[in-house]
Design a protein around this motif. Structure first.
Motif, mmCIF file in Angstrom:
data_model
loop_
_atom_site.group_PDB
_atom_site.id
_atom_site.type_symbol
_atom_site.label_atom_id
_atom_site.label_comp_id
_atom_site.label_asym_id
_atom_site.label_seq_id
_atom_site.Cartn_x
_atom_site.Cartn_y
_atom_site.Cartn_z
ATOM 1 N N GLY A 22 41.087 30.071 14.288
ATOM 2 C CA GLY A 22 42.733 29.810 14.189
ATOM 3 C C GLY A 22 43.630 30.935 14.821
ATOM 4 N N MET A 23 42.905 32.335 15.257
ATOM 5 C CA MET A 23 43.799 33.349 15.888
ATOM 6 C C MET A 23 44.107 33.334 16.891
ATOM 7 S SD MET A 23 42.338 36.502 13.290
ATOM 8 C CE MET A 23 43.639 37.408 13.250
ATOM 9 N N THR A 24 45.255 33.868 18.033
ATOM 10 C CA THR A 24 45.419 33.297 19.306
ATOM 11 C C THR A 24 45.229 35.431 19.718
ATOM 12 O OG1 THR A 24 46.851 31.782 18.755
ATOM 13 C CG2 THR A 24 47.140 32.956 21.002
ATOM 14 N N PRO A 25 44.141 35.552 20.318
ATOM 15 C CA PRO A 25 44.514 36.549 20.805
ATOM 16 C C PRO A 25 44.924 36.900 21.756
ATOM 17 C CG PRO A 25 42.739 35.660 20.910
ATOM 18 C CD PRO A 25 43.205 35.115 20.652
ATOM 19 N N THR A 26 45.845 38.358 21.956
ATOM 20 C CA THR A 26 45.420 38.836 23.590
ATOM 21 C C THR A 26 44.738 39.618 24.493
ATOM 22 O OG1 THR A 26 47.983 38.555 22.877
ATOM 23 C CG2 THR A 26 47.305 39.951 24.669
ATOM 24 N N LEU A 27 44.155 39.085 25.265
ATOM 25 C CA LEU A 27 43.418 40.313 26.237
ATOM 26 C C LEU A 27 44.186 41.768 26.959
ATOM 27 C CD1 LEU A 27 41.392 37.012 27.448
ATOM 28 C CD2 LEU A 27 40.824 38.612 25.044
ATOM 29 N N LEU A 28 43.302 42.424 26.778
ATOM 30 C CA LEU A 28 44.229 43.299 27.961
ATOM 31 C C LEU A 28 42.951 43.796 27.715
ATOM 32 C CD1 LEU A 28 46.401 45.049 26.004
ATOM 33 C CD2 LEU A 28 47.392 44.360 27.254
ATOM 34 N N THR A 29 42.461 44.015 29.737
ATOM 35 C CA THR A 29 40.953 44.112 30.477
ATOM 36 C C THR A 29 41.693 44.408 31.898
ATOM 37 O OG1 THR A 29 38.836 43.049 30.471
ATOM 38 C CG2 THR A 29 40.245 41.446 30.356
ATOM 39 N N ALA A 30 40.505 44.003 32.780
ATOM 40 C CA ALA A 30 40.295 44.100 34.087
ATOM 41 C C ALA A 30 39.598 42.918 34.609
ATOM 42 C CB ALA A 30 40.346 45.611 34.727
ATOM 43 N N ILE A 31 39.645 42.529 35.459
ATOM 44 C CA ILE A 31 39.354 42.002 36.074
ATOM 45 C C ILE A 31 39.797 41.797 37.613
ATOM 46 C CG2 ILE A 31 38.899 38.813 36.139
ATOM 47 C CD1 ILE A 31 39.294 38.495 32.810
ATOM 48 N N GLY A 32 39.042 41.219 38.549
ATOM 49 C CA GLY A 32 39.048 40.951 39.753
ATOM 50 C C GLY A 32 39.889 40.225 40.007
ATOM 51 N N ARG A 33 40.224 39.881 41.655
ATOM 52 C CA ARG A 33 41.088 38.748 41.760
ATOM 53 C C ARG A 33 39.832 38.313 43.060
ATOM 54 N NH1 ARG A 33 46.320 38.381 41.357
ATOM 55 N NH2 ARG A 33 47.672 39.996 40.131
ATOM 56 N N ASP A 34 38.769 38.009 42.602
ATOM 57 C CA ASP A 34 37.463 37.492 43.477
ATOM 58 C C ASP A 34 37.403 35.814 42.743
ATOM 59 O OD1 ASP A 34 36.520 38.093 41.202
ATOM 60 O OD2 ASP A 34 34.902 39.715 42.167
ATOM 61 N N SER A 88 42.254 43.312 39.260
ATOM 62 C CA SER A 88 42.737 44.671 40.260
ATOM 63 C C SER A 88 42.139 43.751 42.006
ATOM 64 C CB SER A 88 41.434 45.462 39.594
ATOM 65 O OG SER A 88 41.143 46.638 41.121
ATOM 66 N N GLU A 89 42.682 43.915 42.649
ATOM 67 C CA GLU A 89 42.964 43.560 44.069
ATOM 68 C C GLU A 89 41.241 44.369 44.666
ATOM 69 O OE1 GLU A 89 44.153 41.445 45.851
ATOM 70 O OE2 GLU A 89 46.482 41.617 45.258
ATOM 71 N N ASP A 129 38.874 34.585 38.913
ATOM 72 C CA ASP A 129 39.753 33.272 38.592
ATOM 73 C C ASP A 129 39.506 32.535 38.500
ATOM 74 O OD1 ASP A 129 41.697 35.077 40.897
ATOM 75 O OD2 ASP A 129 40.841 32.943 42.436
ATOM 76 N N GLU A 130 38.155 32.028 37.801
ATOM 77 C CA GLU A 130 37.463 31.212 36.813
ATOM 78 C C GLU A 130 37.189 31.735 35.791
ATOM 79 O OE1 GLU A 130 33.391 28.976 37.170
ATOM 80 O OE2 GLU A 130 33.664 30.005 38.456
ATOM 81 N N LEU A 131 37.391 33.112 35.207
ATOM 82 C CA LEU A 131 36.830 33.596 34.726
ATOM 83 C C LEU A 131 38.286 33.483 34.008
ATOM 84 C CD1 LEU A 131 35.413 35.319 31.707
ATOM 85 C CD2 LEU A 131 35.286 37.289 33.140
#
Length: 296
Positions: free
Chosen positions: A53-65, A88-89, A69-71
């Motif tokens: 029941g919590m709402t986490p905010t994600l701070l991470t690095a995910i590619g623009r591949d 990241s580009e 996008d799917e993740l």
């Protein structure tokens, strides 16, 4: 502790897990199932927090591949805040690959190089706003994983933007346990480690979770939770030591069990559970997870 405001900082990637019902050894070639699911320590914690029941905010690095996008879409569909993820580009989306047999984890490789390369860029929303700044530090709970570089973990441990946060810290693996040393004598950090990781932090071997927890307190830790598989788990602080035995279950998976334990404990405390109940609920959640009863 707010029931909806928690940050999850660390690895969010694709887990590629091969599981077999057979006992495996070096060179084994056996039938099984291979799955690809959202994973990473921060992600595993966030998924369990959502379930409670919590709402986490994600701070991470995910590619623009395409994989990135799917993740990101998967994270949003699962109920997480994704607006502050560093995209990241030029860095690919990270991946983790593991092989599990009936005798446990056989081998794993974590390709989290993009998270490490992004470095402090993932923390901008906490340092430059809107989540916080050096002058107005974020004052809620932060679930932090040891996939970050040592220099970045030291910045979080000592930086003014984190001076009021309730830090909940877990190593990504025993191989990265020593990255948590900046938090060993931290006044606002709770450490979640297993028996092997506790030994690495204290540079000695322990026979059980209670002796490991006591050893960490002796080294200056404010509060620790030490797990030892299906044998025991201990929560320890200045209030004393509390040890419980997990429920006995048939283990069908192990990757993500520690993250589930940590998240369930955080969620239980967010709901006002006392030390005993919070530990019980965390152990039950982890046992349910490793038995394969709850898809995450």
């Amino acid at each position: 502790m707010s029931s909806t405001n928690i940050l999850c900082i660390g690895s969010v990637l694709w887990d590629v897990i091969g599981r077999s019902a057979s006992h495996m050894r070096h060179g084994s070639d056996v039938p099984g199932r291979i799955t690809r699911l959202p994973g990473g320590v921060a992600m595993n914690i966030a998924m369990t927090l959502v379930r409670f029941g919590m709402t986490p905010t994600l701070l991470t690095a995910i590619g623009r591949d395409a994989e990135g996008d799917e993740l990101v879409h998967a994270c949003e569909q699962l109920g997480m805040e994704i607006g502050h993820i560093y995209r990241s580009e030029d860095l690919p989306t990270d991946r983790y690959m593991a092989v599990e047999g009936a005798n446990g984890l056989i081998a794993a490789i974590a390709d989290a190089h993009s998270l490490e390369a992004a470095g402090a860029k993932i923390l901008r929303p906490l340092v430059e706003g809107p989540l916080g700044s050096k002058n107005t530090p974020f004052d809620g709970p932060i679930a932090l994983d040891g996939n970050l570089t040592l220099s970045l973990l030291e910045e979080i441990a000592h930086g003014p933007a984190f001076a009021r946060a309730d830090l909940r810290v877990a190593p990504a693996s025993p191989g990265k346990a020593e990255r948590l040393l900046p938090f060993l004598k931290h006044r606002r950090a709770t450490l979640y480690v297993n028996l092997e990781e506790a030994g690495l932090l204290c540079q000695c071997e322990f026979d059980d979770s209670s002796s490991a927890a006591r050893g960490l307190l002796d080294r200056g830790a404010l509060r620790v939770l030490v797990t030892d598989g299906g044998k025991s788990a201990t929560e320890a602080s200045a209030e004393g030591l509390l040890t419980q035995t997990p429920p006995s279950v048939l283990v069908t998976r192990v990757t993500g069990a520690g993250d589930t334990f940590m998240a369930a404990h955080i969620a239980a405390e967010a709901r006002g559970a006392d030390r005993d109940k919070a530990l019980t609920r965390a152990l039950r959640a982890a046992a349910t997870y490793v038995s394969g009863e709850t898809p995450l």
